[in-house]
Design an enzyme around this catalytic site. Structure first.
Site, short mmCIF file in Angstrom:
data_model
loop_
_atom_site.label_atom_id
_atom_site.label_comp_id
_atom_site.label_asym_id
_atom_site.label_seq_id
_atom_site.Cartn_x
_atom_site.Cartn_y
_atom_site.Cartn_z
N HIS A 277 -6.66 0.35 5.55
CA HIS A 277 -6.61 1.27 6.69
C HIS A 277 -7.23 0.71 7.96
CE1 HIS A 277 -6.00 3.45 3.00
NE2 HIS A 277 -5.44 4.43 3.66
N HIS B 284 2.92 14.34 0.02
CA HIS B 284 3.32 14.11 1.43
C HIS B 284 4.78 14.51 1.64
CE1 HIS B 284 -0.30 12.08 2.75
NE2 HIS B 284 -0.18 11.08 1.90
N HIS C 150 0.18 12.00 -5.39
CA HIS C 150 -0.34 12.01 -4.02
C HIS C 150 0.81 11.80 -3.02
CE1 HIS C 150 -3.30 10.99 -0.81
NE2 HIS C 150 -2.29 10.26 -0.38
N GLU C 151 1.61 10.78 -3.27
CA GLU C 151 2.69 10.46 -2.32
C GLU C 151 3.73 11.57 -2.26
OE1 GLU C 151 2.28 8.25 -0.23
OE2 GLU C 151 0.57 7.35 -1.24
N TYR D 203 -9.23 11.42 4.33
CA TYR D 203 -9.37 11.35 2.86
C TYR D 203 -10.66 12.02 2.40
CZ TYR D 203 -5.69 7.91 3.55
OH TYR D 203 -4.53 7.28 3.93
N HIS E 267 0.85 -1.20 0.00
CA HIS E 267 0.00 0.00 0.00
C HIS E 267 0.89 1.25 0.00
CE1 HIS E 267 -3.85 2.04 0.46
NE2 HIS E 267 -3.13 2.96 1.09
N ALA E 268 0.64 2.15 -0.93
CA ALA E 268 1.52 3.30 -1.13
C ALA E 268 1.64 4.16 0.13
CB ALA E 268 1.01 4.15 -2.29
N GLU F 190 -3.26 14.74 3.05
CA GLU F 190 -3.76 13.89 1.97
C GLU F 190 -4.16 14.70 0.74
OE1 GLU F 190 -3.25 10.88 2.25
OE2 GLU F 190 -2.86 10.82 4.41
O1 X8Z Z 1 -4.23 5.36 1.27
C1 X8Z Z 1 -4.17 6.22 0.42
C2 X8Z Z 1 -2.82 6.74 -0.08
C3 X8Z Z 1 -1.79 6.69 0.97
S1 X8Z Z 1 -2.02 7.87 2.22
C4 X8Z Z 1 -2.37 5.88 -1.23
N1 X8Z Z 1 -5.31 6.70 -0.13
C5 X8Z Z 1 -6.63 6.22 0.28
C6 X8Z Z 1 -6.85 4.78 -0.15
O2 X8Z Z 1 -6.07 4.26 -0.94
O3 X8Z Z 1 -7.81 4.17 0.31
C7 X8Z Z 1 -5.40 7.74 -1.14
C8 X8Z Z 1 -6.86 7.86 -1.47
C9 X8Z Z 1 -7.61 7.13 -0.40
ZN ZN Z 2 -1.73 9.78 1.54
#
Ligand code: X8Z
Ligand code: ZN
Length: 611
Positions: free
Chosen positions: A510, A386, A382-383, A520, A352-353, A410
């Site tokens: 998450h 950060h 997005h990354e 988010y 997960h990024a 975010e």
């Molecule tokens: O988790 C993330 C990022 C890392 S902070 C890739 N996001 C959420 C997800 O993937 O569920 C970005 C958008 C929503």
């Molecule tokens: Zn993020």
């Protein structure tokens, strides 16, 4: 990521001497006396000491966590959990120690720093080392289950989440999609017991710090009364919901044409496996199924990346170039040496990024198993958002080395990605011509599938967790409550009956990773306000969805002014610096999509909408 306070072993000792747990009446008396005599100077001594220790501890625990997430084994999980336990225990001790200044007259800056110490733990442990060890072990176990998860399909292929994600983006085969969808949800079945226990322990930790449950603690981080935060989210959702409802109605009827009314009923929630994404959280991948006739912008970024031979590094360089065009310094050499860009073949990693700041100076990195798609190109922006934020606030005291609120962190990279418009893509040579205005509904549709579709998902994840943390939802009802909220907010439903032992929330990163999710939701509202403000500063004359701030040093300067504030001021002040407003508002996102909304309403005339 990794902005939360973590503390050293030394700190535990220092703080323990200040804590008031298990005190005898005589000791309590002594503490009360001490509290009466504490001054702002004592707060300064305390905060200076903590600040020093925090830097060391953050570095130590980030390194352990980085190694674990890049190389998941029993050993690295054990080391990560030991370090996390130590850090959490220290954080709890600091929080308790900080509370001793509650009635003392301190400066506003000291008060803000003390408050961060009291509130910022995402998963507080009870003040009992057996329990804090248990909590840390559970965290590592949940992370490992998710990180190692694979599924062997009906046709005998063993797939990672990345493989499944790629298939779900492009497959239009109902049964194949169903197999993948239910397959990934098998990995989370064993999480339920761990999650139940984690909730108990973290709630006990939150209680010890004076919160009624962990959800109340999470909601206390927004420079407003914690009880108002939920209301604020509902207010914003109320603004966006009419647009979401029209998007949902249109998409459902198009999917019904693709898959048949027996599969996609026109008066029911949409089956959750048909939206091009494992969690039905953003729908950009089914653009081809719902594309407005005669309004196709005529390019697909995924294809263009291949045509122009973008590999993973070139994709990251491309995103970096946007930030440097605004006047930000290039990423350090160590970023390129230490980041993870591709999924290793020979070991388990957390794919997960995420973006990291290991030393609060220059050791910034991303960790991501990049796929060569347009969607991932956005995620790279997005990354990097950060990372550039982390670097912008590095001169703040350690307590303020964070975003103004967690939504801001975010929102920054996403704000930049909103500037990845046709004009910009042509400028960097990824496409040959800019589609004319008659294609705008197509452009807006693609963006709405990504952004508008996400918003109710961004809201429901924490609605579920808050109910779980408060005890309103008990373990027997974890999964049912999850699907009730999925239906209520998103209008999507599980495509098959869920087993009694299913724990579908755990199939979303998450939840096992314990990352709050309201951030988010906020980011999706904020990024459109930031985009609008930056476009104005850049002197944009185009319709807002065609605006790119690429190369605008003025916009970069304005953005940086907000970023470098970190969390030193209430977020409303940071918001005002860029947008002129102190309140979040969904009108920017509504204005952006106004032409599409008008189009959707016309298309939906006579249709039965709602779910
Ligand atoms: O988790 C993330 C990022 C890392 S902070 C890739 N996001 C959420 C997800 O993937 O569920 C970005 C958008 C929503
Ligand atoms: Zn993020």
């Amino acid at each position: 990521m990794n902005n939360y306070f973590k503390m050293s072993a030394l700190a535990v000792v220092v703080a323990a001497s200040l804590t008031g747990c298990n005190d005898t009446p005589v000791k309590q008396e002594a503490i009360a006396k001490e509290q009466r005599t504490l001054t702002s100077d004592d707060a300064k001594i305390f905060l200076d000491k903590v600040a020093k220790e925090l830097v060391a501890l953050n570095l130590e625990s980030s390194r352990a966590e980085w190694i674990y997430q890049n190389f998941i084994t029993e050993d690295t999980a054990a080391l990560s959990s030991t370090t996390n336990q130590k850090a959490t225990e220290a954080s709890v001790a600091y929080a308790v120690a900080a509370a001793r200044f509650d009635q003392i007259d301190v400066t506003p800056t000291q008060r803000r720093q003390l408050n961060f110490l009291k509130q910022s733990l995402v998963i507080p442990a009870p003040q009992d080392s057996k329990k804090s060890a248990e909590l840390a072990e559970i965290g590592a176990k949940l992370g490992s289950i998710y990180g190692k998860g694979t599924y062997t399909t009906k046709s005998g292929e063993t797939l990672s989440l990345g493989d499944m994600t790629a298939k779900m983006a492009t497959s239009r085969d109902y049964e194949e999609l169903l197999d993948l969808w239910q397959g990934w949800r098998q990995i989370s079945v064993p999480m339920k017991e761990l999650y139940t226990r984690q909730t108990q322990l973290a709630n006990e930790g939150a209680n010890g710090l004076g919160y009624k449950d962990l959800g109340a603690m999470w909601r206390s981080n927004y420079d407003m009364p914690a009880d108002d935060f939920g209301k604020e989210l509902n207010r914003l959702w109320g603004q966006v919901k009419p647009l979401y409802d029209d998007l949902h109605c249109y998409v459902r009827s198009e999917l019904s044409q693709t898959y048949g009314e027996d599969k996609v009923a026109l008066d029911k929630p949409i089956p959750a496996h048909l939206l091009g994404n494992m969690w039905a959280q953003s729908w950009g991948n089914i653009y081809d199924l719902v594309a407005p006739k005669n309004a196709d912008p005529g390019y697909d970024i995924t294809k263009q990346l291949a045509v122009h031979q973008y590999d993973e590094v070139k994709m990251v360089k491309g995103a970096e170039a946007f930030f440097t065009s605004l006047g930000f310094d290039a990423l350090p050499e160590t970023f390129w040496q230490r980041s993870l860009f591709t999924k290793p073949k020979d070991r388990d990693v957390i794919c997960h990024a995420s973006a990291w700041d290991l030393d609060a100076k220059n050791d910034i990195r991303i960790k991501m198993c990049i796929q060569r798609t347009g969607e991932e190109f956005s995620t790279i922006h997005h990354e990097l958002g950060h990372n550039f934020y982390q670097r912008a606030y590095q001169d703040q005291p350690v307590f303020f080395q964070n975003s103004a609120n967690d939504g801001f962190h975010e929102a920054i990279g996403d704000t930049i990605a909103l500037s990845v418009t046709p004009k910009y893509l042509k400028e960097i040579g990824l496409i040959d011509s800019i589609p004319d205005q008659s294609k705008d509904i197509g452009l807006l549709m693609k963006m709405a599938l990504e952004k508008i579709a996400f918003i109710p998902f961004g809201l429901m994840v924490d609605q579920w967790r808050w109910q779980v943390f408060s005890g309103e939802v008990t373990p027997e009802n974890y999964n049912t409550a999850w699907w009730e909220l999925r239906e209520k907010y998103q209008g999507v439903a599980a495509p098959i009956v869920r087993n009694a032992n299913a724990f579908d929330p755990g199939a979303k990163y998450h939840v096992p990773a314990n990352t709050p999710y309201s951030r988010y939701f906020l980011a999706h509202i904020q990024q459109f306000e930031f985009h609008r403000a930056l476009c104005k500063i850049a002197g944009n004359k185009d319709p807002i969805h065609r605006c790119s701030i690429y190369n605008s040093k003025e916009a970069g300067q304005a953005l940086n002014t907000m970023l470098e504030m970190g969390s030193s001021q209430p977020w409303q002040q940071a918001y005002k610096v860029l947008t002129g407003n102190e309140q979040m508002d969904a009108t920017a996102i509504l204005d952006y999509f106004a032409p599409l909304h008008t189009w959707l309403k016309a298309k939906n005339q006579g249709k039965q909408c709602g779910f």
